[in-house]
Write an enzyme that holds these catalytic residues in place. Structure first.
Site, mmCIF file in Angstrom:
data_model
loop_
_atom_site.group_PDB
_atom_site.id
_atom_site.type_symbol
_atom_site.label_atom_id
_atom_site.label_comp_id
_atom_site.label_asym_id
_atom_site.label_seq_id
_atom_site.Cartn_x
_atom_site.Cartn_y
_atom_site.Cartn_z
ATOM 1 N N TYR A 1 70.616 12.376 -0.709
ATOM 2 C CA TYR A 1 70.922 13.595 0.040
ATOM 3 C C TYR A 1 72.115 13.412 0.970
ATOM 4 C CZ TYR A 1 66.537 15.101 -1.893
ATOM 5 O OH TYR A 1 65.554 15.430 -2.788
ATOM 6 N N ARG B 1 56.636 18.649 -3.923
ATOM 7 C CA ARG B 1 56.799 18.734 -5.373
ATOM 8 C C ARG B 1 55.917 19.881 -5.853
ATOM 9 N NH1 ARG B 1 55.901 13.136 -4.293
ATOM 10 N NH2 ARG B 1 57.726 11.818 -4.726
ATOM 11 N N HIS C 1 58.899 9.430 -0.595
ATOM 12 C CA HIS C 1 59.682 8.522 -1.429
ATOM 13 C C HIS C 1 59.264 7.077 -1.174
ATOM 14 C CE1 HIS C 1 63.273 11.511 -1.917
ATOM 15 N NE2 HIS C 1 62.327 11.712 -2.804
ATOM 16 N N ARG D 1 62.596 21.734 -2.707
ATOM 17 C CA ARG D 1 62.377 20.400 -2.133
ATOM 18 C C ARG D 1 63.722 19.747 -1.778
ATOM 19 N NH1 ARG D 1 58.791 15.871 -2.143
ATOM 20 N NH2 ARG D 1 59.615 13.961 -3.073
ATOM 21 N N LYS E 1 52.640 11.369 -5.977
ATOM 22 C CA LYS E 1 52.623 10.539 -7.179
ATOM 23 C C LYS E 1 51.703 9.344 -6.984
ATOM 24 C CE LYS E 1 57.257 11.692 -8.877
ATOM 25 N NZ LYS E 1 58.587 11.140 -9.238
ATOM 26 N N HIS F 1 61.679 22.443 -7.720
ATOM 27 C CA HIS F 1 62.211 21.229 -7.092
ATOM 28 C C HIS F 1 63.451 21.529 -6.255
ATOM 29 C CE1 HIS F 1 60.774 17.152 -7.307
ATOM 30 N NE2 HIS F 1 62.001 16.684 -7.261
#
Length: 298
Positions: A279, A148, A270, A247, A172, A244
Site C-alpha cells: 500500500y 475480506r 496480514h 479492503r 485465513k 476486495h
C-alpha cells in the site's frame, strides 16, 4: 461425471452466481478446455472427479514449455477456480490444485476507490428495500473494517462488541483478530439488525449469522460481488471492482491519513508486514511526507 457436463454447469455458475461477463466466462472455459485436450492427446481417461494432482502437474509442466509465466499463472488460477466449484458443489472433497503453487510473476498493485467513489456507490443503494439496508451495512463494514469478503459473510452477531468498539474477525486459517469499528458503521449495522433482520424468518443454523439473504441463510461471496458490480454500473464507474477493492481502499486511505503500517497490518490480518507494504506504493506522497517530517536535511 463427464468433462463437458461439468464444464456446462460451471459456465452457468460463473454467469448466474458470480455474474461474470461473457468474455470472462470464455477465458475460464478455455482454461478447462486446454486440460481436456491434454487428457485426450495423452489418452488419459480421468474424469473431473477422478483426476489427480500428479496428472494436473504433468499438464502444467507441459504447458510451461510454450507459454509465459503470467499465462501459466493465469491457467493455474482458472483451473483452481473450476475445481473449487466442484468442491463447492460436493462433487469432490479436495481441490487437486490445492498444493500446486502459481509461479512468481511480480506484485500487481491493487485497484482502489477514492472516498468520493465509495460515497457514490453507497449512496446509490436503494434503501426502500430490506436488501438495501443490509447492503449499506455490508459495504460500510467492508470499507470501515477492511474485511475480506469471506470474513464479511461469516461475521456473527456474537462477534460484535460495540460497547468496546471492536468486532471479532475470523480470517485465513481460522485465525482470529479484533478490528476497531467506528460509530457510523455500528449505526448502520444496528439499523439493519433492528429494522430488517429481526423481522426475517431465519433458517436453522444461521441464527447467529449477521448478513442474511432473502431466504434467511448466509450470503454467498458471489452475491456480495454481484451487489457491488451492479452498484458500480449504476453510477457509471469505469473501474473493475470487487469486494476486495473496499479492503484495499480501507488500507490505502488509512495510510494516506498517516496511519502506521504496523497498525494497518494488524487490522488487515496480514501475516507479514511485507504484504502490507504494497500500500505504500499506491501513494508516493506518503513517502515524501515521511522524509519531509523526519529527515534531518528537510
Amino acid at each position: 461425471m463427464k468433462w463437458q457436463h461439468a464444464l456446462k454447469d460451471y459456465q452457468l455458475y460463473l454467469k448466474i452466481e458470480r455474474g461474470l461477463s461473457k468474455n470472462s466466462i470464455d477465458n475460464y472455459t478455455l482454461d478447462v478446455e486446454k486440460l481436456i485436450r491434454f487428457l485426450e492427446d495423452k489418452n488419459i481417461n480421468d474424469s473431473p472427479i477422478t483426476i489427480t494432482t500428479e496428472t494436473i502437474q504433468h499438464f502444467i509442466y507441459e504447458t510451461a514449455k510454450t507459454v509465459k509465466t503470467r499465462s501459466q499463472s493465469r491457467l493455474i488460477s482458472g483451473l483452481r477456480s473450476f475445481f473449487n466449484y466442484l468442491v463447492f458443489e460436493d462433487y469432490i472433497k479436495i481441490n487437486p490444485l490445492e498444493l500446486i503453487e502459481s509461479p512468481k510473476i511480480g506484485r500487481k498493485l491493487p485497484d482502489t476507490l477514492s472516498e468520493d467513489e465509495i460515497d457514490r456507490i453507497i449512496n446509490a443503494i436503494d434503501l426502500s428495500t430490506p436488501e438495501g439496508e443490509r447492503n449499506r451495512a455490508m459495504l460500510e463494514t467492508l470499507y470501515g473494517c477492511g474485511l475480506r469478503v469471506s470474513e464479511l459473510t461469516n461475521l456473527k452477531i456474537s462477534d460484535l462488541f460495540f460497547d468496546e468498539g471492536f468486532i471479532k474477525v475470523t480470517g485465513k486459517g481460522d485465525k482470529q483478530r479484533f478490528v476497531p469499528i467506528v460509530n457510523v458503521t455500528q449505526k448502520y449495522i444496528t439499523i439493519y439488525r433492528t429494522e430488517i433482520r429481526n423481522h426475517m424468518s431465519v433458517k436453522p443454523g444461521f441464527e447467529d449469522t449477521l448478513f442474511l439473504n432473502r431466504r434467511g441463510k448466509q450470503l454467498t461471496r458471489a452475491m456480495v460481488f454481484t451487489i457491488i458490480k451492479q452498484l458500480a454500473e449504476k453510477i457509471g464507474l469505469k473501474k473493475s471492482i470487487s469486494p476486495h477493492t473496499f479492503r484495499h481502499s480501507f488500507a490505502t486511505h488509512l495510510l494516506q491519513n498517516n496511519a502506521d503500517l504496523r497498525s494497518i497490518q494488524l487490522m488487515l490480518g496480514h501475516e507479514s508486514i511485507t504484504t502490507t507494504e504494497i500500500y505504500v506504493h499506491l501513494d508516493k506522497s506518503h513517502l515524501t511526507k515521511v522524509v519531509e517530517k523526519y529527515h534531518p536535511r528537510k
